[in-house]
Design a protein around this motif. Sequence first.
Motif, PDB file in Angstrom:
ATOM      1  N   PHE A 103       0.809  -1.217   0.000  1.00  0.00           N
ATOM      2  CA  PHE A 103       0.000   0.000   0.000  1.00  0.00           C
ATOM      3  C   PHE A 103       0.842   1.266   0.000  1.00  0.00           C
ATOM      4  O   PHE A 103       0.616   2.176  -0.805  1.00  0.00           O
ATOM      5  N   ASP A 104       1.816   1.366   0.901  1.00  0.00           N
ATOM      6  CA  ASP A 104       2.611   2.590   1.000  1.00  0.00           C
ATOM      7  C   ASP A 104       3.380   2.906  -0.286  1.00  0.00           C
ATOM      8  O   ASP A 104       3.351   4.055  -0.747  1.00  0.00           O
ATOM      9  N   PRO A 105       4.055   1.931  -0.919  1.00  0.00           N
ATOM     10  CA  PRO A 105       4.721   2.257  -2.187  1.00  0.00           C
ATOM     11  C   PRO A 105       3.741   2.677  -3.290  1.00  0.00           C
ATOM     12  O   PRO A 105       4.037   3.589  -4.064  1.00  0.00           O
ATOM     13  N   CYS A 106       2.590   2.038  -3.344  1.00  0.00           N
ATOM     14  CA  CYS A 106       1.593   2.418  -4.358  1.00  0.00           C
ATOM     15  C   CYS A 106       1.063   3.826  -4.111  1.00  0.00           C
ATOM     16  O   CYS A 106       0.813   4.577  -5.050  1.00  0.00           O
ATOM     17  N   LYS A 107       0.892   4.179  -2.852  1.00  0.00           N
ATOM     18  CA  LYS A 107       0.437   5.521  -2.509  1.00  0.00           C
ATOM     19  C   LYS A 107       1.458   6.560  -2.953  1.00  0.00           C
ATOM     20  O   LYS A 107       1.100   7.613  -3.487  1.00  0.00           O
ATOM     21  N   GLU A 108       2.724   6.264  -2.752  1.00  0.00           N
ATOM     22  CA  GLU A 108       3.772   7.199  -3.156  1.00  0.00           C
ATOM     23  C   GLU A 108       3.895   7.282  -4.676  1.00  0.00           C
ATOM     24  O   GLU A 108       4.261   8.324  -5.216  1.00  0.00           O
ATOM     25  N   MET A 109       3.589   6.212  -5.381  1.00  0.00           N
ATOM     26  CA  MET A 109       3.662   6.218  -6.847  1.00  0.00           C
ATOM     27  C   MET A 109       2.646   7.174  -7.464  1.00  0.00           C
ATOM     28  O   MET A 109       2.840   7.645  -8.583  1.00  0.00           O
ATOM     29  N   ALA A 110       1.588   7.473  -6.753  1.00  0.00           N
ATOM     30  CA  ALA A 110       0.568   8.386  -7.275  1.00  0.00           C
ATOM     31  C   ALA A 110       1.125   9.796  -7.467  1.00  0.00           C
ATOM     32  O   ALA A 110       0.600  10.565  -8.266  1.00  0.00           O
ATOM     33  N   TYR A 111       2.181  10.136  -6.752  1.00  0.00           N
ATOM     34  CA  TYR A 111       2.756  11.476  -6.848  1.00  0.00           C
ATOM     35  C   TYR A 111       3.796  11.601  -7.971  1.00  0.00           C
ATOM     36  O   TYR A 111       4.221  12.710  -8.281  1.00  0.00           O
ATOM     37  N   ILE A 112       4.237  10.520  -8.574  1.00  0.00           N
ATOM     38  CA  ILE A 112       5.311  10.553  -9.572  1.00  0.00           C
ATOM     39  C   ILE A 112       4.992  11.451 -10.771  1.00  0.00           C
ATOM     40  O   ILE A 112       5.828  12.258 -11.171  1.00  0.00           O
ATOM     41  N   PRO A 113       3.796  11.364 -11.368  1.00  0.00           N
ATOM     42  CA  PRO A 113       3.568  12.180 -12.569  1.00  0.00           C
ATOM     43  C   PRO A 113       3.364  13.676 -12.299  1.00  0.00           C
ATOM     44  O   PRO A 113       3.307  14.466 -13.236  1.00  0.00           O
ATOM     45  N   LEU A 114       3.278  14.082 -11.057  1.00  0.00           N
ATOM     46  CA  LEU A 114       3.023  15.482 -10.728  1.00  0.00           C
ATOM     47  C   LEU A 114       4.314  16.297 -10.792  1.00  0.00           C
ATOM     48  O   LEU A 114       5.402  15.781 -10.585  1.00  0.00           O
ATOM     49  N   ASP A 115       4.150  17.602 -11.056  1.00  0.00           N
ATOM     50  CA  ASP A 115       5.320  18.474 -10.994  1.00  0.00           C
ATOM     51  C   ASP A 115       5.718  18.661  -9.535  1.00  0.00           C
ATOM     52  O   ASP A 115       4.968  18.348  -8.623  1.00  0.00           O
ATOM     53  N   GLU A 116       6.918  19.177  -9.310  1.00  0.00           N
ATOM     54  CA  GLU A 116       7.497  19.218  -7.963  1.00  0.00           C
ATOM     55  C   GLU A 116       6.647  20.019  -6.979  1.00  0.00           C
ATOM     56  O   GLU A 116       6.420  19.601  -5.842  1.00  0.00           O
ATOM     57  N   ASP A 117       6.118  21.169  -7.384  1.00  0.00           N
ATOM     58  CA  ASP A 117       5.328  22.007  -6.481  1.00  0.00           C
ATOM     59  C   ASP A 117       4.021  21.324  -6.099  1.00  0.00           C
ATOM     60  O   ASP A 117       3.648  21.285  -4.920  1.00  0.00           O
ATOM     61  N   THR A 118       3.332  20.773  -7.092  1.00  0.00           N
ATOM     62  CA  THR A 118       2.066  20.073  -6.821  1.00  0.00           C
ATOM     63  C   THR A 118       2.312  18.833  -5.979  1.00  0.00           C
ATOM     64  O   THR A 118       1.512  18.496  -5.107  1.00  0.00           O
ATOM     65  N   LYS A 119       3.415  18.154  -6.226  1.00  0.00           N
ATOM     66  CA  LYS A 119       3.757  16.948  -5.468  1.00  0.00           C
ATOM     67  C   LYS A 119       3.926  17.285  -3.985  1.00  0.00           C
ATOM     68  O   LYS A 119       3.381  16.604  -3.119  1.00  0.00           O
ATOM     69  N   VAL A 120       4.661  18.349  -3.683  1.00  0.00           N
ATOM     70  CA  VAL A 120       4.914  18.725  -2.285  1.00  0.00           C
ATOM     71  C   VAL A 120       3.621  19.164  -1.604  1.00  0.00           C
ATOM     72  O   VAL A 120       3.316  18.741  -0.482  1.00  0.00           O
ATOM     73  N   LYS A 121       2.843  20.011  -2.288  1.00  0.00           N
ATOM     74  CA  LYS A 121       1.588  20.492  -1.686  1.00  0.00           C
ATOM     75  C   LYS A 121       0.571  19.365  -1.522  1.00  0.00           C
ATOM     76  O   LYS A 121      -0.124  19.289  -0.508  1.00  0.00           O
ATOM     77  N   GLY A 122       0.468  18.497  -2.522  1.00  0.00           N
ATOM     78  CA  GLY A 122      -0.486  17.392  -2.436  1.00  0.00           C
ATOM     79  C   GLY A 122      -0.134  16.415  -1.333  1.00  0.00           C
ATOM     80  O   GLY A 122      -0.992  15.979  -0.572  1.00  0.00           O
ATOM     81  N   LYS A 123       1.134  16.066  -1.246  1.00  0.00           N
ATOM     82  CA  LYS A 123       1.567  15.138  -0.202  1.00  0.00           C
ATOM     83  C   LYS A 123       1.358  15.748   1.179  1.00  0.00           C
ATOM     84  O   LYS A 123       0.914  15.060   2.100  1.00  0.00           O
ATOM     85  N   ALA A 124       1.653  17.032   1.320  1.00  0.00           N
ATOM     86  CA  ALA A 124       1.442  17.693   2.610  1.00  0.00           C
ATOM     87  C   ALA A 124      -0.034  17.718   2.977  1.00  0.00           C
ATOM     88  O   ALA A 124      -0.402  17.476   4.134  1.00  0.00           O
ATOM     89  N   ALA A 125      -0.883  18.006   2.010  1.00  0.00           N
ATOM     90  CA  ALA A 125      -2.320  18.041   2.287  1.00  0.00           C
ATOM     91  C   ALA A 125      -2.838  16.671   2.717  1.00  0.00           C
ATOM     92  O   ALA A 125      -3.612  16.559   3.679  1.00  0.00           O
ATOM     93  N   ILE A 126      -2.397  15.635   2.042  1.00  0.00           N
ATOM     94  CA  ILE A 126      -2.847  14.286   2.397  1.00  0.00           C
ATOM     95  C   ILE A 126      -2.317  13.880   3.766  1.00  0.00           C
ATOM     96  O   ILE A 126      -3.060  13.392   4.612  1.00  0.00           O
TER      97      ILE A 126
END
Length: 105
Positions: free
Chosen positions: A35-58
């Motif tokens: 589960f944890d690796p798959c959850k992190e894979m969801a952020y791969i296609p995002l740009d760096e700014d969206t990745k950081v903000k999205g991960k922080a929000a989640i």
Amino acid sequence: IAPGLASIGMTPLLTAVYVGAMQNIFSKSAKYSLFDPCKEMAYIPLDEDTKVKGKAAIDVVCNPLGKSGGALIQQFMILTFGSLANSTPYLGGVLLVQNWTREKL
């Protein structure tokens, strides 16, 4: 089942402890290895700014909100049905619906 367990030197309580321990081990193993690796894979296609903000929000908002919501549902059911034992079938139903909807999303 108790006589069969007694023939191999185990009590029903010890069997329940072993089964619970195995369930916990398998559950944690699946969570951390799948589960944890798959959850992190969801952020791969995002740009760096969206990745950081999205991960922080989640991690900061959604995960604690989900846990507190689950605890609130459990407390409401315990108060409604009088005890954890009485509310267990209904909590199981809520968990089944939750897992089913999570798979559909």
